[in-house]
Design an enzyme around this catalytic site. Structure first.
Site, short mmCIF file in Angstrom:
data_model
loop_
_atom_site.label_atom_id
_atom_site.label_comp_id
_atom_site.label_asym_id
_atom_site.label_seq_id
_atom_site.Cartn_x
_atom_site.Cartn_y
_atom_site.Cartn_z
N PHE A 90 -38.78 -10.22 -15.82
CA PHE A 90 -40.20 -10.44 -15.53
C PHE A 90 -41.08 -9.49 -16.36
CE2 PHE A 90 -43.35 -8.69 -12.27
CZ PHE A 90 -44.40 -9.46 -12.73
N PHE A 107 -28.68 -11.07 -16.05
CA PHE A 107 -28.30 -11.08 -14.63
C PHE A 107 -29.44 -11.62 -13.79
CE2 PHE A 107 -27.96 -8.40 -10.59
CZ PHE A 107 -27.23 -9.37 -9.93
N THR A 108 -30.61 -11.03 -13.90
CA THR A 108 -31.78 -11.55 -13.18
C THR A 108 -32.83 -12.09 -14.14
OG1 THR A 108 -32.69 -9.32 -13.10
CG2 THR A 108 -31.51 -10.08 -11.16
N GLY A 109 -32.66 -11.84 -15.41
CA GLY A 109 -33.60 -12.36 -16.40
C GLY A 109 -33.28 -13.80 -16.75
N TYR A 141 -30.28 1.62 -5.57
CA TYR A 141 -31.43 1.48 -6.46
C TYR A 141 -32.22 2.78 -6.52
CZ TYR A 141 -35.72 -0.64 -8.38
OH TYR A 141 -36.82 -0.96 -9.15
N LYS A 191 -32.26 5.28 -9.72
CA LYS A 191 -33.48 5.54 -10.48
C LYS A 191 -33.82 7.03 -10.48
CE LYS A 191 -34.90 1.38 -11.78
NZ LYS A 191 -35.21 1.03 -13.17
N THR A 230 -45.27 -4.67 -8.72
CA THR A 230 -46.01 -5.44 -9.73
C THR A 230 -45.60 -6.91 -9.63
OG1 THR A 230 -46.11 -3.50 -11.13
CG2 THR A 230 -46.47 -5.61 -12.21
N ARG A 257 -38.52 -11.15 -3.75
CA ARG A 257 -39.62 -10.21 -3.56
C ARG A 257 -40.76 -10.91 -2.82
NH1 ARG A 257 -39.72 -6.96 -9.27
NH2 ARG A 257 -38.63 -8.78 -10.08
#
Ligand code: NAD
Ligand code: UDP
Length: 308
Positions: free
Chosen positions: A11, A34-36, A143, A147, A173, A184
């Site tokens: 995203f 993977f999520t893209g 996560y 990070k 975002t 999300r």
């Protein structure tokens, strides 16, 4: 410049690639999808300044580049909890591989960190100086701690090896190209409203988030990379704070239709409140978000209409 964007098919990454190509840079986009989605960068594939490399950032890689944006990591709770060990490996080993590359080729590197480093914050709004309130052993820890460790690595490479880092703490975002099923809240509510389903508010819906439109965030990234006054960490986000009930009601109003609000159990360790203190970004970058929630939601709804 030649610029590496890891997670570039995701995203945020795909919007960043768009911006950098538009500015005349050569962009290498590294992503394991993977999520893209390839669809996010399909329009760039034929561009002479754009290159897509399918690769996992856990494994080492070499590119001759001037700048690196390290965005590779699933960002939605259902996706990062799908394989938590993989998530923490992506954050930690991905950061080590990117920082090692930055050291070798002397590239400036931006690390995409997150407001999750503040956990369930006891200080409100959250300034960069706040160390956070993070559960190290919960469902979100893969996560949050991944990070946090990536931030630690950035600052150790900076102190030990003079790597030119920029650490940005991104607050929630949203915008076009969010994965419709990534779980999300903004994409969930919009997809549910467009399909005439009820909107699933977790818990009582009084928890808050502050939502930044994607174009504002990308502007902040580019300004942060361009300046030399601070390496961060720097918060980027929109200070406009809303409860999830308010977001649900606004989404129903903008989409129209007959969806109602239903309540579902609150996931464990779900932060109760979240609002960025953006004083540093205002001062150093002269940056602040321009797109209010209602306008950004309208643009995002327009994107999802016809796709779901
Ligand atoms: P996203 O899931 O759309 O993008 C992440 C991208 O990274 C995807 O394209 C995915 O395929 C790729 N990826 C995941 N693991 C990888 C691996 N091991 N190797 C290579 N590529 C891999 O999420 P996004 O919202 O675009 O988030 C981008 C970055 O910004 C992430 O690092 C995320 O933690 C951070 N961030 C985002 C938000 C937000 O609200 N969008 C908030 C805080 C932080
Ligand atoms: N949420 C919700 N309904 C949904 C998805 C999420 O009420 O369908 C809530 C979630 O519990 C959290 C907030 O919305 O309080 C933001 O969730 P998201 O997963 O978007 O981001 P994060 O929790 O990582 O900030």
């Amino acid at each position: 410049m030649r610029i590496l964007v890891t997670g570039g098919a995701g995203f945020l990454g795909s919007h960043l690639c768009d911006r950098l190509v538009r500015e005349g840079h050569e962009v290498v986009c590294v992503d394991n999808l993977f999520t893209g989605q390839k669809a996010n960068i399909a329009h760039l594939l034929a561009h002479p300044n754009f290159e897509f490399v399918r690769h996992d950032v856990i494994d080492p890689f070499k590119f001759e580049v001037d700048q690196i944006y390290n965005l590779a990591c699933p960002a939605s709770p259902p996706h990062y909890q799908y394989n938590p060990i993989k998530t923490i490996k992506t954050s930690v080993m991905g950061a080590i591989n990117c920082l090692g590359l930055a050291k070798r080729v002397r590239a400036r590197i931006l690390q995409a960190s997150t407001s999750e480093v503040y956990g369930d914050p006891t200080v409100h709004p959250q300034p960069e100086a706040y160390w956070g309130n993070v559960n190290p052993i919960g469902r979100r820890s893969c996560y949050d701690e991944g990070k946090r460790c990536a931030e630690t690595l950035c600052f150790d490479y900076h102190r030990e090896n003079k790597v030119d880092i920029r650490v940005v703490r991104i607050f929630n975002t949203y915008g076009p190209r969010m994965h419709p099923h990534d779980g999300r809240v903004v994409s969930n509510f919009i997809v549910q409203a467009l399909q005439g389903q009820d909107l699933t508010v977790y818990g009582d819906g009084q928890q808050t988030r502050s939502f930044c439109y994607v174009d504002d965030l990308i502007e902040g990234f580019v300004r942060f990379m361009a300046q030399t006054e601070t390496v961060g960490p720097m918060n980027l986000g929109n200070p406009g704070e809303f409860t999830m009930l308010e977001l649900a009601e606004l989404t129903i109003k903008l989409v129209g239709g007959r969806s109602k609000i239903v309540h579902r159990p609150l996931p464990s360790d779900d932060p109760k409140q979240r609002q960025p203190d953006i004083g540093l970004a205002r001062k150093v970058l002269g940056w602040e978000p321009r797109v209010p929630l209602e306008e950004g939601l309208g643009r995002t709804i327009a994107y999802f209409r016809g796709r779901v």
